[in-house]
Design a protein around this motif. Structure first.
Motif, PDB file in Angstrom:
ATOM      1  N   GLY A   1       0.800  -1.209   0.000  1.00  0.00           N
ATOM      2  CA  GLY A   1       0.000   0.000   0.000  1.00  0.00           C
ATOM      3  C   GLY A   1       0.831   1.255   0.000  1.00  0.00           C
ATOM      4  O   GLY A   1       1.891   1.338  -0.630  1.00  0.00           O
ATOM      5  N   LYS A   2       0.376   2.259   0.762  1.00  0.00           N
ATOM      6  CA  LYS A   2       1.003   3.579   0.734  1.00  0.00           C
ATOM      7  C   LYS A   2       2.433   3.557   1.259  1.00  0.00           C
ATOM      8  O   LYS A   2       3.284   4.310   0.780  1.00  0.00           O
ATOM      9  N   GLY A   3       2.750   2.698   2.254  1.00  0.00           N
ATOM     10  CA  GLY A   3       4.101   2.655   2.817  1.00  0.00           C
ATOM     11  C   GLY A   3       5.136   2.214   1.814  1.00  0.00           C
ATOM     12  O   GLY A   3       6.166   2.883   1.615  1.00  0.00           O
ATOM     13  N   GLN A   4       4.886   1.083   1.169  1.00  0.00           N
ATOM     14  CA  GLN A   4       5.832   0.593   0.158  1.00  0.00           C
ATOM     15  C   GLN A   4       5.928   1.557  -1.019  1.00  0.00           C
ATOM     16  O   GLN A   4       7.006   1.761  -1.584  1.00  0.00           O
ATOM     17  N   LEU A   5       4.800   2.147  -1.399  1.00  0.00           N
ATOM     18  CA  LEU A   5       4.805   3.095  -2.506  1.00  0.00           C
ATOM     19  C   LEU A   5       5.664   4.318  -2.161  1.00  0.00           C
ATOM     20  O   LEU A   5       6.452   4.799  -2.993  1.00  0.00           O
ATOM     21  N   SER A   6       5.562   4.816  -0.943  1.00  0.00           N
ATOM     22  CA  SER A   6       6.368   5.973  -0.526  1.00  0.00           C
ATOM     23  C   SER A   6       7.852   5.642  -0.570  1.00  0.00           C
ATOM     24  O   SER A   6       8.680   6.475  -0.987  1.00  0.00           O
ATOM     25  N   ALA A   7       8.225   4.433  -0.140  1.00  0.00           N
ATOM     26  CA  ALA A   7       9.627   4.019  -0.184  1.00  0.00           C
ATOM     27  C   ALA A   7      10.131   3.952  -1.616  1.00  0.00           C
ATOM     28  O   ALA A   7      11.268   4.365  -1.920  1.00  0.00           O
ATOM     29  N   ALA A   8       9.277   3.436  -2.537  1.00  0.00           N
ATOM     30  CA  ALA A   8       9.669   3.355  -3.944  1.00  0.00           C
ATOM     31  C   ALA A   8       9.833   4.742  -4.544  1.00  0.00           C
ATOM     32  O   ALA A   8      10.785   5.001  -5.293  1.00  0.00           O
ATOM     33  N   VAL A   9       8.910   5.646  -4.223  1.00  0.00           N
ATOM     34  CA  VAL A   9       8.996   7.020  -4.723  1.00  0.00           C
ATOM     35  C   VAL A   9      10.271   7.691  -4.220  1.00  0.00           C
ATOM     36  O   VAL A   9      10.966   8.393  -4.972  1.00  0.00           O
ATOM     37  N   GLU A  10      10.614   7.460  -2.963  1.00  0.00           N
ATOM     38  CA  GLU A  10      11.839   8.042  -2.394  1.00  0.00           C
ATOM     39  C   GLU A  10      13.077   7.537  -3.119  1.00  0.00           C
ATOM     40  O   GLU A  10      14.000   8.305  -3.420  1.00  0.00           O
ATOM     41  N   ALA A  11      13.100   6.246  -3.428  1.00  0.00           N
ATOM     42  CA  ALA A  11      14.241   5.674  -4.152  1.00  0.00           C
ATOM     43  C   ALA A  11      14.367   6.287  -5.544  1.00  0.00           C
ATOM     44  O   ALA A  11      15.474   6.643  -5.985  1.00  0.00           O
ATOM     45  N   LEU A  12      13.250   6.424  -6.257  1.00  0.00           N
ATOM     46  CA  LEU A  12      13.290   7.007  -7.602  1.00  0.00           C
ATOM     47  C   LEU A  12      13.679   8.485  -7.547  1.00  0.00           C
ATOM     48  O   LEU A  12      14.408   8.979  -8.420  1.00  0.00           O
ATOM     49  N   ASP A  13      13.207   9.193  -6.513  1.00  0.00           N
ATOM     50  CA  ASP A  13      13.605  10.600  -6.339  1.00  0.00           C
ATOM     51  C   ASP A  13      15.110  10.721  -6.161  1.00  0.00           C
ATOM     52  O   ASP A  13      15.759  11.601  -6.758  1.00  0.00           O
ATOM     53  N   ASP A  14      15.689   9.856  -5.317  1.00  0.00           N
ATOM     54  CA  ASP A  14      17.130   9.920  -5.037  1.00  0.00           C
ATOM     55  C   ASP A  14      17.954   9.682  -6.297  1.00  0.00           C
ATOM     56  O   ASP A  14      19.066  10.209  -6.434  1.00  0.00           O
ATOM     57  N   MET A  15      17.413   8.890  -7.228  1.00  0.00           N
ATOM     58  CA  MET A  15      18.147   8.582  -8.468  1.00  0.00           C
ATOM     59  C   MET A  15      17.773   9.524  -9.605  1.00  0.00           C
ATOM     60  O   MET A  15      18.268   9.374 -10.725  1.00  0.00           O
ATOM     61  N   GLY A  16      16.858  10.466  -9.356  1.00  0.00           N
ATOM     62  CA  GLY A  16      16.446  11.398 -10.397  1.00  0.00           C
ATOM     63  C   GLY A  16      15.562  10.768 -11.445  1.00  0.00           C
ATOM     64  O   GLY A  16      15.508  11.238 -12.592  1.00  0.00           O
ATOM     65  N   LEU A  17      14.818   9.705 -11.070  1.00  0.00           N
ATOM     66  CA  LEU A  17      14.000   8.976 -12.040  1.00  0.00           C
ATOM     67  C   LEU A  17      12.503   9.191 -11.839  1.00  0.00           C
ATOM     68  O   LEU A  17      11.681   8.542 -12.501  1.00  0.00           O
ATOM     69  N   ARG A  18      12.149  10.088 -10.942  1.00  0.00           N
ATOM     70  CA  ARG A  18      10.735  10.253 -10.611  1.00  0.00           C
ATOM     71  C   ARG A  18       9.901  10.617 -11.840  1.00  0.00           C
ATOM     72  O   ARG A  18       8.800  10.113 -12.038  1.00  0.00           O
ATOM     73  N   GLY A  19      10.380  11.458 -12.692  1.00  0.00           N
ATOM     74  CA  GLY A  19       9.619  11.844 -13.870  1.00  0.00           C
ATOM     75  C   GLY A  19       9.833  10.929 -15.057  1.00  0.00           C
ATOM     76  O   GLY A  19       9.204  11.093 -16.106  1.00  0.00           O
ATOM     77  N   VAL A  20      10.741   9.952 -14.892  1.00  0.00           N
ATOM     78  CA  VAL A  20      11.072   9.037 -15.991  1.00  0.00           C
ATOM     79  C   VAL A  20      10.264   7.746 -15.891  1.00  0.00           C
ATOM     80  O   VAL A  20       9.793   7.208 -16.894  1.00  0.00           O
ATOM     81  N   ILE A  21      10.136   7.245 -14.661  1.00  0.00           N
ATOM     82  CA  ILE A  21       9.427   5.981 -14.425  1.00  0.00           C
ATOM     83  C   ILE A  21       8.177   6.248 -13.590  1.00  0.00           C
ATOM     84  O   ILE A  21       8.253   6.851 -12.523  1.00  0.00           O
ATOM     85  N   ALA A  22       7.025   5.813 -14.075  1.00  0.00           N
ATOM     86  CA  ALA A  22       5.786   5.910 -13.294  1.00  0.00           C
ATOM     87  C   ALA A  22       5.740   4.763 -12.296  1.00  0.00           C
ATOM     88  O   ALA A  22       6.243   3.664 -12.571  1.00  0.00           O
ATOM     89  N   VAL A  23       5.158   5.007 -11.134  1.00  0.00           N
ATOM     90  CA  VAL A  23       5.117   3.976 -10.104  1.00  0.00           C
ATOM     91  C   VAL A  23       3.745   3.976  -9.438  1.00  0.00           C
ATOM     92  O   VAL A  23       3.152   5.029  -9.197  1.00  0.00           O
ATOM     93  N   VAL A  24       3.215   2.767  -9.172  1.00  0.00           N
ATOM     94  CA  VAL A  24       1.954   2.602  -8.450  1.00  0.00           C
ATOM     95  C   VAL A  24       2.131   1.489  -7.430  1.00  0.00           C
ATOM     96  O   VAL A  24       3.041   0.657  -7.544  1.00  0.00           O
TER      97      VAL A  24
END
Length: 609
Positions: free
Chosen positions: A470-493
């Motif tokens: 749910g929201k916890g795992q999704l937040s962790a994934a978003v944080e990882a993509l943010d740290d790598m600069g991939l937030r706007g490159v890869i969509a995540v749900v």
């Protein structure tokens, strides 16, 4: 056996037939209906004509003459039986045994008399009597009639019993009265009012209100079982199942409907399919489906109006009563529009809507047969739309964490390309930096490792990442993509524990996807694969660690000895089952004695007091 040859177009039609009940019509080269048949499973039945040579010469001649095929889907097998009869009478196909004068299936009639009779007949007479059916199964009709008469005794004699007849004392009590199968109508022992009350209840049962009848049978079965009369109870059980299966009223043949026209609509992806059915003397005799593409955002009432005009012009139809789901945007003098909510007309509308929807399904199947990429692109377009993506998700990756009681934490990554598993790209991850069962931190570690490596090796990145949680795992994934600069490159749900709940970053309200949608099927497949792949790897790691830990705990046994034992015996279980001499041959008598004693420590203690 050799197969009958058929055209590519006919073969294609057969290949996309649904596995549902229905009626099929075969046409010859001149477009004439030459055979009408019913099917519990349309695809299986129609295919059987062409995959072998038949024993009957007449059937082989029929198959050779077939150049085209059409069909109508219906809700039940009984509807197919009834529709077949009405279509045969309408088209008179040369290869069918013709049915005449409504004598194909039996009816149950309640006569129009002061003391009505109830019996089975194949002949309908317009004398005010009420007919119920037709019954596609004669055994079911007889069972219904017998059971109704057991509950409510009715007379079986053919006398016209009137008050005058009774007053003249012409009647005489017969055997049925003494067997309690009749209330003595002929001598006036029961009034017309009391007798009529029983007839009213019988009519209710014959209309399909069978709850009273089924309740009676249940009580009788229980009573007979309590009295240990099991054979009689079994007979009633068989009758109960027969009635429950066949007593349902047909939606294809109705005695409450005369001549009407029905328009059912299916509207999807800017394409409108409208099915037209003509009902004559209470039975469907014609079915045509039209297909329209919206150009100027036309409304459904407008599209229905177009279809009615086209049917009227092409088939020469003159409408009187038209059954629709909403009133069309068209003016026709003398035409009455009916929007049914329940009853026979509503059932007919449902059948028409089902055929309109099936036309759409058939078109999609045909396109996919001709070009498999059409299906893939359609599914990806649906996922793109449902998840609000900027591009087609050609590559989707799903992550799942696995640990049991905090031991051996692992994660899995499964990869789907063009909505199909790409198993050679599946990856396992042993959690390295996280201590204890922390799913959120584990998810962040795995995504960071996965996409840091893909970027370092210039490998293609997915368009969509799905995380199991749910929201916890999704937040962790978003944080990882943010740290790598991939937030706007890869969509995540994120997928919550219930598969229909999809979470998006920054949105606390989940998306509920239609359970029948192809998007949800792909997401379910992703999640199942990630879970399966992760659990398998976790079990392997856990079993290995357990094996090693048992040998690790033995003092005086080093790494080389452990490796030699496991390489030779393959498992701790086999080492324990081996005798001392076999172990000694491998590692020497001194170490063998230590290992043997350690693995068999505690054995026999249960018997020592």
């Amino acid at each position: 056996m050799p197969k009958h040859r058929k055209s590519a177009e006919l073969e294609e039609k057969i290949s996309i037939l649904p596995d549902t009940p229905g009626v099929y019509m075969y046409f010859d080269s001149e477009g004439t209906v030459i055979y009408v048949g019913k099917a519990k499973n349309l695809k299986r039945r129609v295919s059987s004509y062409f995959n072998r040579t038949h024993d009957s010469i007449r059937t082989n001649l029929l198959v050779r003459a077939i150049t085209d095929m059409k069909y109508i889907v219906v809700p039940t097998e009984q509807d197919a039986l009834n529709l077949e009869a009405s279509m045969i009478k309408e088209h008179q196909p040369r290869y069918n045994v013709l049915l005449k004068d409504d004598k194909s299936y039996p009816w149950i009639v309640v006569t129009n008399e002061p003391y009505p009779r109830v019996f089975l007949t194949r002949q309908k007479i317009k004398d005010g009597s009420k007919y119920y059916g037709p019954y596609s199964d004669t055994g079911a009709a007889r069972a219904t009639l017998d059971l109704v008469k057991r509950i409510y005794p009715v007379r079986s004699c053919r006398h016209l019993i009137t008050p005058e007849y009774i007053a003249r004392e012409k009647g005489r009590l017969c055997l049925d009265y003494h067997l309690k199968r009749c209330k003595g109508c002929c001598t006036g022992l029961i009034s017309t009012a009391d007798y009529g009350a029983s007839i009213d209840r019988i009519r209710a049962i014959l209309r399909g209100d069978i709850s009273e009848l089924l309740q009676y049978l249940k009580e009788e079965m229980e009573k007979l079982s309590m009295e240990l009369r099991f054979e009689e109870a079994q007979e009633l059980k068989e009758q109960y199942e027969l009635i429950r299966r066949y007593q349902a009223k047909s939606s294809i043949v109705s005695q409450t409907i005369e001549d009407v026209d029905v328009f059912g609509i299916h509207d999807e992806d800017n394409e409108v399919n409208i099915n037209y059915m003509h009902v004559r003397r209470g039975a469907v005799v014609k079915s045509v489906t039209l297909e329209y593409k919206r150009r100027l955002d036309e409304t459904r009432p407008q599209m229905l109006g177009y279809a009615m005009n086209e049917i009227a012009q092409s088939l020469g139809v003159k409408y009187s009563e038209v059954i629709v789901e909403e009133e069309p945007d068209v003016e026709m003098e003398g035409v009455r529009f009916t929007i049914p909510r329940r009853g026979d007309k509503a059932k007919l509308l449902e059948v028409s809507q089902k055929n309109a929807r099936q036309h759409r399904v058939d078109k999609i199947k045909t396109m996919e047969k001709r070009d498999p990429n059409v299906r893939t692109d359609r599914i990806l377009e649906r996922i793109k739309s449902d998840f609000h993506l900027s591009e087609l998700p050609r590559q989707i990756e799903c992550f799942d964490n696995s640990n049991i009681q905090g031991t051996n934490p692992v994660a899995s990554c499964v990869v789907f390309k063009d909505a199909k598993p790409s198993k050679k790209d599946y990856r396992h991850f042993n959690i390295k930096t996280v201590v204890g069962p922390d799913d959120f931190a584990s998810m962040k570690e795995v995504l960071t490792r996965r996409y840091s490596r893909l970027m370092a090796e210039n490998e293609p990145l997915p368009q969509l990442v799905v995380v199991d949680g749910g929201k916890g795992q999704l937040s962790a994934a978003v944080e990882a993509l943010d740290d790598m600069g991939l937030r706007g490159v890869i969509a995540v749900v994120g997928i919550a524990k219930r598969l229909e709940e999809i979470y998006f970053p920054g949105d606390s309200i989940p998306l509920y996807i239609d359970k029948n949608s192809e998007t949800l099927r792909v997401v379910q497949h992703l999640r199942d694969e990630a879970h399966r792949f992760g659990i398998t790897h976790h079990r392997n790691r856990r079993s290995k660690s357990q094996a090693v830990s048992q040998l690790d705990s033995i003092k005086g046994v080093g790494e080389k000895t452990r490796t030699a034992l496991l390489s030779h015996f393959k498992s701790v279980k086999r080492i324990r089952e081996a005798d001392l001499d076999s172990i000694a041959e491998l590692i020497g008598p001194a170490k063998a004695s230590i290992v043997y004693s350690a693995l068999h420590a505690g054995e026999g203690e249960e018997n020592t007091l």
